[in-house]
Design a protein around this motif. Structure first.
Motif, PDB file in Angstrom:
ATOM      1  N   LEU A 126       0.371  -1.252  -0.214  1.00  0.00           N
ATOM      2  CA  LEU A 126      -0.042   0.028   0.135  1.00  0.00           C
ATOM      3  C   LEU A 126       1.088   1.304  -0.274  1.00  0.00           C
ATOM      4  CD1 LEU A 126      -2.864   0.947   0.444  1.00  0.00           C
ATOM      5  CD2 LEU A 126      -2.388   0.599   2.751  1.00  0.00           C
ATOM      6  N   TYR A 182       1.073   4.311  -2.344  1.00  0.00           N
ATOM      7  CA  TYR A 182       1.095   6.119  -2.936  1.00  0.00           C
ATOM      8  C   TYR A 182       1.919   7.181  -3.346  1.00  0.00           C
ATOM      9  CZ  TYR A 182      -2.340   5.700   1.183  1.00  0.00           C
ATOM     10  OH  TYR A 182      -4.119   5.522   1.025  1.00  0.00           O
ATOM     11  N   ILE A 219      -5.160   1.657  -5.399  1.00  0.00           N
ATOM     12  CA  ILE A 219      -5.446   1.669  -3.420  1.00  0.00           C
ATOM     13  C   ILE A 219      -6.395   1.641  -3.207  1.00  0.00           C
ATOM     14  CG2 ILE A 219      -5.233   4.010  -2.162  1.00  0.00           C
ATOM     15  CD1 ILE A 219      -3.053   5.529  -4.323  1.00  0.00           C
ATOM     16  N   LYS A 233       1.990   6.562  -7.092  1.00  0.00           N
ATOM     17  CA  LYS A 233       1.036   7.603  -7.680  1.00  0.00           C
ATOM     18  C   LYS A 233       1.420   8.864  -7.979  1.00  0.00           C
ATOM     19  CE  LYS A 233      -4.042   9.209  -6.237  1.00  0.00           C
ATOM     20  NZ  LYS A 233      -4.846   9.390  -5.474  1.00  0.00           N
TER      21      LYS A 233
END
Length: 384
Positions: free
Chosen positions: A230, A234, A247, A237
């Protein structure tokens, strides 16, 4: 006696949409109340009560703002309850029982859909495999026969529907007649709570630390892996390589593992307390632990939070009241580990690393077991 029953439900897609819509509206109303009262305070005006705010919202504000007409599409009882919750949060702050109320954020705050009997004659019907919730209709229960049915003549007063990690739960309050339980005459039990083991009882029952089990260690290892994934999403992204949809999927994976670990620990506490109470002791003695102070130790805070010691105390208090067992609370400064249960001598130089208690009178015992015996025999206590 009001008893709470909570179980998982299996709603349809239409019901899930309605539940999410209601929860979202309740969150918006809660935040709107906090913001409005903050603004009134800055202008020198008094705090509005939940009733006054509800009247102003329905009669004045919504009639002038047609773009907020979607608020009236959900249950009015849920909206009023969210206003009451926000008002209660302010009241607790003024009484110095909690900190200043915070805004509830989507996906991170526990907001529930509230339902209640519409009038005195109305009945929230419940059958073995389903329950009829106002505005939702019949909803299937995953655990059949857990909630008392309407045929048992017990009345559901109110309830909530909540969502956690993609799973939906219903919790209902039922007025159950209190059973008269005879006072037990067996010997009392002292319980020493700790980190190495969850609970050591004076009757030689030992409940090990569930966090050291193979299943929990496997899930924690998996949780680290999913959290790293995860975190990378981020970072990607920012470079434009990951999408918000991916996500959200990964966040749900992490939530499910957290939820699974929480269920394992809660289930273990429930079974441990049930086993202790089943011995029918005349009284149970525990320490008044300063858990919030213990959590400030950064080396032990994670282990303490995983043991869920406060939840253990809350549940054993309720279980003792149901079974007519006296619960004794000993002061947190009582040196239960340092006192010799044989001669009463206090060993002031006892270290935390000393796991075996050795006294000058030749008394030798496990440190935690000795503490549980001293708690059992303690005469200075308060009844919970």
């Amino acid at each position: 006696m009001i008893v709470s029953y909570k179980t998982e439900i299996n709603p349809t897609q239409e019901q899930i949409q309605k539940i999410n819509q209601t929860i979202g509206t309740c969150r918006y109303i809660y935040n709107f109340y906090l913001a409005t009262q903050k603004e009134r305070y800055e202008h020198g005006e008094k705090l509005q009560s939940a009733m006054d705010f509800s009247k102003w919202l329905n009669n004045d504000y919504l009639s002038q703002h047609e773009e907020l007409s979607w608020i009236k599409e959900v249950s009015s009882k849920s909206v009023k309850q969210s206003i009451a919750n926000a008002y209660g949060a302010y009241q607790k702050f003024f009484k110095r029982q909690s900190k200043f109320p915070k805004f509830k954020k989507k996906g991170k705050s526990d907001v529930k859909m509230y339902f209640v009997k519409t009038d005195a004659k109305a009945i929230i019907r419940c059958e073995r495999h389903r329950i009829k919730i106002p505005t939702l209709g019949w909803v299937r229960l995953k655990e059949k026969g857990y909630i008392p049915t309407t045929k048992s003549s017990l009345v559901i007063k109110s309830g909530t529907v909540s969502e956690k990690a993609g799973r939906y739960y219903v919790s209902v309050l039922i007025d159950v007649p209190k059973k008269e339980v005879e006072k037990n005459t067996n010997q009392g039990v002292g319980i020493d709570l700790g980190i190495k083991d969850l609970a050591i009882c004076s009757d030689k029952q030992v409940f090990a630390n569930i966090n050291k089990s193979k299943e929990v260690k496997r899930l924690e290892k998996k949780l680290k892996r999913e959290q790293r994934s995860l975190s990378r999403m981020y970072e990607n992204k920012k470079k434009g390589e990951s999408t918000q949809k991916n996500i959200q999927k990964q966040k749900r994976k992490v939530q499910r593992i957290h939820h699974r670990l929480d269920n394992i620990r809660t289930d273990y506490i429930n079974k441990a307390i049930a086993k202790i109470v089943k011995t029918k002791p005349s009284y149970i003695t525990i320490e008044d632990l300063n858990i919030s102070g213990m959590m400030k130790n950064r080396h032990l805070s994670k282990a303490i939070s995983q043991q869920k010691l406060y939840e253990f105390r809350t549940k054993i208090t309720n279980k003792c009241h149901q079974n007519n067992i006296e619960l004794r609370i000993v002061d947190r400064w009582f040196p239960s580990s340092k006192i010799c249960n044989c001669c009463g001598n206090i060993k002031k130089d006892l270290k935390l690393s000393d796991r075996t208690y050795i006294c000058a009178c030749r008394y030798v015992a496990d440190r935690d077991y000795n503490a549980s015996l001293n708690l059992r025999d303690c005469k200075d206590y308060q009844i919970a």
